[in-house]
Write a protein that holds these residues in place. Structure first.
Motif, PDB file in Angstrom:
ATOM      1  N   ALA A   1     -86.778 -22.539-159.024  1.00  0.00           N
ATOM      2  CA  ALA A   1     -86.226 -23.836-158.627  1.00  0.00           C
ATOM      3  C   ALA A   1     -87.315 -24.908-158.683  1.00  0.00           C
ATOM      4  O   ALA A   1     -87.057 -26.038-159.119  1.00  0.00           O
ATOM      5  CB  ALA A   1     -85.626 -23.751-157.229  1.00  0.00           C
ATOM      6  N   LYS A   2     -88.521 -24.545-158.273  1.00  0.00           N
ATOM      7  CA  LYS A   2     -89.638 -25.495-158.328  1.00  0.00           C
ATOM      8  C   LYS A   2     -89.922 -25.903-159.766  1.00  0.00           C
ATOM      9  O   LYS A   2     -90.103 -27.094-160.055  1.00  0.00           O
ATOM     10  CB  LYS A   2     -90.889 -24.879-157.709  1.00  0.00           C
ATOM     11  N   GLU A   3     -89.957 -24.948-160.675  1.00  0.00           N
ATOM     12  CA  GLU A   3     -90.221 -25.264-162.079  1.00  0.00           C
ATOM     13  C   GLU A   3     -89.144 -26.186-162.642  1.00  0.00           C
ATOM     14  O   GLU A   3     -89.442 -27.127-163.375  1.00  0.00           O
ATOM     15  CB  GLU A   3     -90.297 -23.985-162.905  1.00  0.00           C
ATOM     16  N   ILE A   4     -87.900 -25.918-162.298  1.00  0.00           N
ATOM     17  CA  ILE A   4     -86.795 -26.743-162.782  1.00  0.00           C
ATOM     18  C   ILE A   4     -86.894 -28.147-162.220  1.00  0.00           C
ATOM     19  O   ILE A   4     -86.751 -29.139-162.944  1.00  0.00           O
ATOM     20  CB  ILE A   4     -85.438 -26.089-162.447  1.00  0.00           C
ATOM     21  N   ILE A   5     -87.156 -28.264-160.920  1.00  0.00           N
ATOM     22  CA  ILE A   5     -87.215 -29.587-160.285  1.00  0.00           C
ATOM     23  C   ILE A   5     -88.400 -30.391-160.828  1.00  0.00           C
ATOM     24  O   ILE A   5     -88.302 -31.601-161.014  1.00  0.00           O
ATOM     25  CB  ILE A   5     -87.232 -29.485-158.741  1.00  0.00           C
ATOM     26  N   VAL A   6     -89.514 -29.716-161.131  1.00  0.00           N
ATOM     27  CA  VAL A   6     -90.666 -30.409-161.712  1.00  0.00           C
ATOM     28  C   VAL A   6     -90.281 -30.999-163.068  1.00  0.00           C
ATOM     29  O   VAL A   6     -90.638 -32.140-163.387  1.00  0.00           O
ATOM     30  CB  VAL A   6     -91.887 -29.463-161.832  1.00  0.00           C
ATOM     31  N   LYS A   7     -89.548 -30.240-163.867  1.00  0.00           N
ATOM     32  CA  LYS A   7     -89.102 -30.752-165.164  1.00  0.00           C
ATOM     33  C   LYS A   7     -88.191 -31.967-164.989  1.00  0.00           C
ATOM     34  O   LYS A   7     -88.304 -32.947-165.722  1.00  0.00           O
ATOM     35  CB  LYS A   7     -88.375 -29.675-165.974  1.00  0.00           C
ATOM     36  N   PHE A   8     -87.290 -31.894-164.013  1.00  0.00           N
ATOM     37  CA  PHE A   8     -86.406 -33.031-163.756  1.00  0.00           C
ATOM     38  C   PHE A   8     -87.189 -34.247-163.273  1.00  0.00           C
ATOM     39  O   PHE A   8     -86.849 -35.382-163.622  1.00  0.00           O
ATOM     40  CB  PHE A   8     -85.326 -32.664-162.745  1.00  0.00           C
ATOM     41  N   ILE A   9     -88.216 -34.044-162.474  1.00  0.00           N
ATOM     42  CA  ILE A   9     -89.058 -35.149-162.025  1.00  0.00           C
ATOM     43  C   ILE A   9     -89.770 -35.773-163.228  1.00  0.00           C
ATOM     44  O   ILE A   9     -89.837 -37.006-163.359  1.00  0.00           O
ATOM     45  CB  ILE A   9     -90.065 -34.678-160.961  1.00  0.00           C
ATOM     46  N   GLU A  10     -90.309 -34.927-164.112  1.00  0.00           N
ATOM     47  CA  GLU A  10     -90.991 -35.419-165.304  1.00  0.00           C
ATOM     48  C   GLU A  10     -90.058 -36.237-166.189  1.00  0.00           C
ATOM     49  O   GLU A  10     -90.479 -37.212-166.816  1.00  0.00           O
ATOM     50  CB  GLU A  10     -91.573 -34.259-166.104  1.00  0.00           C
ATOM     51  N   LEU A  11     -88.799 -35.848-166.246  1.00  0.00           N
ATOM     52  CA  LEU A  11     -87.820 -36.567-167.058  1.00  0.00           C
ATOM     53  C   LEU A  11     -87.261 -37.802-166.359  1.00  0.00           C
ATOM     54  O   LEU A  11     -86.519 -38.574-166.956  1.00  0.00           O
ATOM     55  CB  LEU A  11     -86.664 -35.637-167.432  1.00  0.00           C
ATOM     56  N   GLY A  12     -87.596 -37.970-165.082  1.00  0.00           N
ATOM     57  CA  GLY A  12     -87.105 -39.117-164.330  1.00  0.00           C
ATOM     58  C   GLY A  12     -85.706 -38.930-163.773  1.00  0.00           C
ATOM     59  O   GLY A  12     -85.072 -39.890-163.335  1.00  0.00           O
ATOM     60  N   ARG A  13     -85.217 -37.702-163.779  1.00  0.00           N
ATOM     61  CA  ARG A  13     -83.867 -37.436-163.272  1.00  0.00           C
ATOM     62  C   ARG A  13     -83.842 -37.230-161.765  1.00  0.00           C
ATOM     63  O   ARG A  13     -82.788 -37.321-161.143  1.00  0.00           O
ATOM     64  CB  ARG A  13     -83.286 -36.190-163.954  1.00  0.00           C
ATOM     65  N   VAL A  14     -84.995 -36.908-161.182  1.00  0.00           N
ATOM     66  CA  VAL A  14     -85.093 -36.681-159.743  1.00  0.00           C
ATOM     67  C   VAL A  14     -86.174 -37.600-159.192  1.00  0.00           C
ATOM     68  O   VAL A  14     -87.247 -37.743-159.778  1.00  0.00           O
ATOM     69  CB  VAL A  14     -85.436 -35.202-159.436  1.00  0.00           C
ATOM     70  N   SER A  15     -85.867 -38.209-158.050  1.00  0.00           N
ATOM     71  CA  SER A  15     -86.830 -39.090-157.386  1.00  0.00           C
ATOM     72  C   SER A  15     -87.053 -38.580-155.972  1.00  0.00           C
ATOM     73  O   SER A  15     -86.334 -37.700-155.496  1.00  0.00           O
ATOM     74  CB  SER A  15     -86.296 -40.517-157.362  1.00  0.00           C
ATOM     75  N   PRO A  16     -88.040 -39.136-155.261  1.00  0.00           N
ATOM     76  CA  PRO A  16     -88.277 -38.692-153.877  1.00  0.00           C
ATOM     77  C   PRO A  16     -87.061 -38.878-152.964  1.00  0.00           C
ATOM     78  O   PRO A  16     -86.866 -38.112-152.033  1.00  0.00           O
ATOM     79  CB  PRO A  16     -89.437 -39.571-153.417  1.00  0.00           C
ATOM     80  N   THR A  17     -86.226 -39.852-153.268  1.00  0.00           N
ATOM     81  CA  THR A  17     -85.071 -40.084-152.398  1.00  0.00           C
ATOM     82  C   THR A  17     -83.983 -39.028-152.549  1.00  0.00           C
ATOM     83  O   THR A  17     -83.234 -38.774-151.621  1.00  0.00           O
ATOM     84  CB  THR A  17     -84.450 -41.469-152.665  1.00  0.00           C
ATOM     85  N   ASN A  18     -83.884 -38.410-153.721  1.00  0.00           N
ATOM     86  CA  ASN A  18     -82.840 -37.399-153.910  1.00  0.00           C
ATOM     87  C   ASN A  18     -83.418 -36.006-154.168  1.00  0.00           C
ATOM     88  O   ASN A  18     -82.704 -35.109-154.593  1.00  0.00           O
ATOM     89  CB  ASN A  18     -81.882 -37.814-155.029  1.00  0.00           C
ATOM     90  N   PHE A  19     -84.707 -35.827-153.884  1.00  0.00           N
ATOM     91  CA  PHE A  19     -85.373 -34.548-154.131  1.00  0.00           C
ATOM     92  C   PHE A  19     -84.729 -33.406-153.348  1.00  0.00           C
ATOM     93  O   PHE A  19     -84.399 -32.361-153.912  1.00  0.00           O
ATOM     94  CB  PHE A  19     -86.861 -34.640-153.773  1.00  0.00           C
ATOM     95  N   GLU A  20     -84.550 -33.594-152.057  1.00  0.00           N
ATOM     96  CA  GLU A  20     -84.058 -32.498-151.204  1.00  0.00           C
ATOM     97  C   GLU A  20     -82.689 -31.990-151.648  1.00  0.00           C
ATOM     98  O   GLU A  20     -82.479 -30.784-151.785  1.00  0.00           O
ATOM     99  CB  GLU A  20     -83.997 -32.937-149.746  1.00  0.00           C
ATOM    100  N   ALA A  21     -81.778 -32.902-151.880  1.00  0.00           N
ATOM    101  CA  ALA A  21     -80.431 -32.492-152.288  1.00  0.00           C
ATOM    102  C   ALA A  21     -80.460 -31.767-153.630  1.00  0.00           C
ATOM    103  O   ALA A  21     -79.786 -30.744-153.804  1.00  0.00           O
ATOM    104  CB  ALA A  21     -79.517 -33.707-152.369  1.00  0.00           C
TER     105      ALA A  21
END
Length: 66
Positions: A12-32
């Protein structure tokens, strides 16, 4: 903690890191997003195990009929 849960957390961490790199996840919606990804992975693993167990049970039933 279950060893499988540790592996799922790493995935899950690896996936979320990729989404952060792509700009799909931000600090405001990270937890969800992290929770959704983790539970999607966990449910996938559990469903696969349940199917394996059901398949094994069917094999045992047919092998007992002689």
């Amino acid at each position: 903690m279950n060893p499988d849960d540790e592996k799922l957390l790493k995935l899950a961490k690896e996936i979320i890191v990729k989404f952060i790199e792509l700009g799909r996840v931000s600090p405001t919606n990270f937890e969800a997003n992290f929770r959704a990804i983790f539970w999607a992975l966990k449910n996938t693993v559990l469903d696969a195990r349940a199917a394996d167990l059901e398949g094994a049970g069917a094999l045992e039933e047919t092998s007992g009929e002689e």
